[in-house]
Design a protein around this motif. Structure first.
Motif: not given
Ligand SMILES: Cc1cc2nc3c(=O)[nH]c(=O)nc-3n(C[C@H](O)[C@H](O)[C@H](O)COP(=O)(O)OP(=O)(O)OC[C@H]3O[C@@H](n4cnc5c(N)ncnc54)[C@H](O)[C@@H]3O)c2cc1C
Length: 486
Positions: A30-36, A406-410, A422-433, A399-404
């Motif tokens: 899912t993550i790979l497809s979402a990135i691409k 994470l993609i939004e944060a990226l 960088s954790t500055l980018v990734l932290e957004d993912y944690v705080s949402n999921a 897991g699907q919601s995680d992927a979503f």
């Protein structure tokens, strides 16, 4: 972060990547497809590494097996929405092998009148959830990736049959890390001395990556590398799964769940007269359920949805002595004959008549949640980040919601021109999921504990609770919205 001396990179072939995903399960693909698929991220150089062969996944699209496979999950409309609108793999799902269902009827083994009926009409939607094989989801993602490649999207590498043996951090000391400007990355360096993790593969090659995504399941090597603590407990229960045939196709199109003291038993509809079961049970009972004769097993499932637990315990004890003892069939029939035929028709699932061969399996059940999903240059998704009791069918959906998320944060990080590891980018993912997952994990854990007891005061209170809840449409509709991820 684990600081390991490593200058052994000289002789080994190292390939530099923007993103390395470990795990070709539903979360990783899912993550790979979402990135691409993302217009903002599709240029990233990505490699997915999977230890097992993905050949069955690849073949499924053109040549699906005749019978259902036994890993079947209940997908929420939210997950389907992500797959339809964000990733675009839903169009490649084999639609002949999915089944929407409209409600769940859950009842208590200690008091059959304690039941709660979730009906889709309460929330005015088309369906509550959709049953779908995990391999159907994986195959649709694989096909999506193939299609993207054909459309000219580059840098999609999938290495299956390839195991990650070790993950290392090339930084020599923490002071070195401080001295580096991590935004000044030069992947042409022969001996990279930045903090990009080095992923060592069993084919002798290695990948060095800006961002390492752990979609590598419960025992996640990535989580261990990042030294992220995961907390939780094993339930001392196994989920026994199997594909079965009902007496005939049920026009009701609902899922049934009976809370036995050994754990819930669910029968969920598939197309035509097919259905799947998830029978959460003690280690001893789950062992028995795997070895009971193929012809006896369907009747045992029917019995377990209807009979008193004291009767069931007797039947189990006979089968423990001899799992091929066909005398239990008359016994079950006799006990069921005491029920009024109309009561059986209206209040219970249809009788089970057949076990699809080779579909029985058991999985240990556990609750676990990582303290965080990110570390410098690392993100965890899916079962690597959390595992949940299957009674509400939420694990893969989370897991699907995680992927979503994470993609939004990226994408946000990309918009701002930041380093995606960088954790500055990734932290957004944690705080949402993380908070939403934590709440869901807590609810399912408590449901398991409340229902797996025969302690009378608690049985009485939960009976009142179920009957009471059943009368309040607003509360039920709120619960249904939660179950269906809306
Ligand atoms: C009985 C049962 C019923 C369930 N029912 C539902 C349901 O109704 N709805 C729902 O949403 N969820 C359900 N789930 C949960 C769901 O099945 C999981 O949450 C989901 O499949 C996890 O997917 P994943 O991709 O995160 O992990 P996995 O499927 O575990 O994938 C991880 C992958 O990583 C690979 N890997 C690991 N280590 C390495 C390594 N060192 N090198 C290379 N590769 C590696 C593995 O080979 C594997 O393919 C259920 C679970 C059980 C047990």
């Amino acid at each position: 972060m684990n600081i390991i001396r490593s200058f052994a990179t000289k002789a080994v072939k190292t390939s530099f990547q923007d993103v390395v995903i470990i795990g070709g399960g539903p979360a990783g693909l899912t993550i790979l497809s979402a990135i691409k698929t993302s217009p903002k991220l599709k240029h990233l150089k990505c490699t997915l590494v999977e230890g097992q062969s993905l050949e069955p996944v690849q073949k499924f699209y053109d040549n699906p097996p005749e019978n259902y496979t036994n890993k079947i999950v209940s997908l929420t409309p939210k997950s389907i929405d992500i797959m339809t609108n964000k990733i675009g793999n839903w169009e490649f799902i084999n639609q002949d092998r999915i089944k929407n269902y409209d409600g769940i009827i859950a009842y208590d083994s200690q008091d059959a009148s304690s039941r709660i009926e979730f009906d889709i009409n309460l929330i005015g939607k088309e369906s509550l959830a959709t049953m779908c094989e995990v391999i159907n989801i994986q195959s649709s993602l694989y096909k999506k990736l193939q299609t993207l490649k054909e459309e000219g999207v580059e840098d999609i590498t999938i290495l299956d049959n390839t195991k990650v043996n070790e993950i290392e951090n090339p930084i020599i000391t923490e002071q070195d890390l401080e001295n580096h400007d991590l935004n000044q990355i030069d992947p042409t360096l022969e001996k990279p001395n930045l903090d990009w993790p080095i992923v060592k593969l069993n084919n002798g090659e290695q990948l060095q990556t800006r961002l390492l995504i752990g979609a590598d399941g419960y025992n996640s090597p990535v989580r261990k590398y990042a030294q992220i603590e995961s907390r939780g407990w094993a339930y001392n229960r196994f989920g026994v799964v199997a594909c079965i045939k009902l007496q005939y196709e049920d026009f009701r199109s609902v899922g049934w769940q009976r809370f036995l003291t050994t754990g819930p038993l669910a029968i969920l509809p598939l197309t035509e007269d097919n259905a799947t079961i998830v029978w959460s049970s003690t280690p001893e009972l789950s062992e028995l359920l795997l070895k009971v004769n193929d012809q006896i097993f369907p009747h045992l499932v029917t019995a377990a949805m209807v009979l008193e637990e004291v009767d069931l315990n007797y039947i189990y004890s006979v089968l423990q002595e001899n799992p091929n003892d066909f005398s239990v069939l008359q016994d079950i029939e006799w006990r069921l004959s005491k029920f009024d035929a109309r009561t059986l028709d209206e209040n219970y699932p249809l009788p089970v008549v057949e076990l699809i061969p080779n579909t029985r399996a058991r999985f240990p059940l556990k609750m676990s949640h990582a303290d965080t999903y990110v570390a410098p240059r690392v993100a965890l998704v899916g079962d690597a980040a959390h595992t949940i009791h299957p009674l509400a069918g939420q694990g893969l959906n989370m897991g699907q919601s995680d992927a979503f998320a994470l993609i939004e944060a990226l994408e946000k990080g990309m918009d701002r021109g930041m380093d995606l590891g960088s954790t500055l980018v990734l932290e957004d993912y944690v705080s949402n999921a993380w908070p939403a997952n934590h709440a869901l994990l807590g609810v399912c854990d408590k449901l398991h504990k409340i229902f797996s007891t025969d302690f009378y005061p608690l049985v009485f209170v939960r009976g009142l609770g179920m009957k009471g809840l059943n009368m309040f449409d607003e509360v039920k509709s709120l619960m249904m919205k939660t179950i269906s991820g809306r």
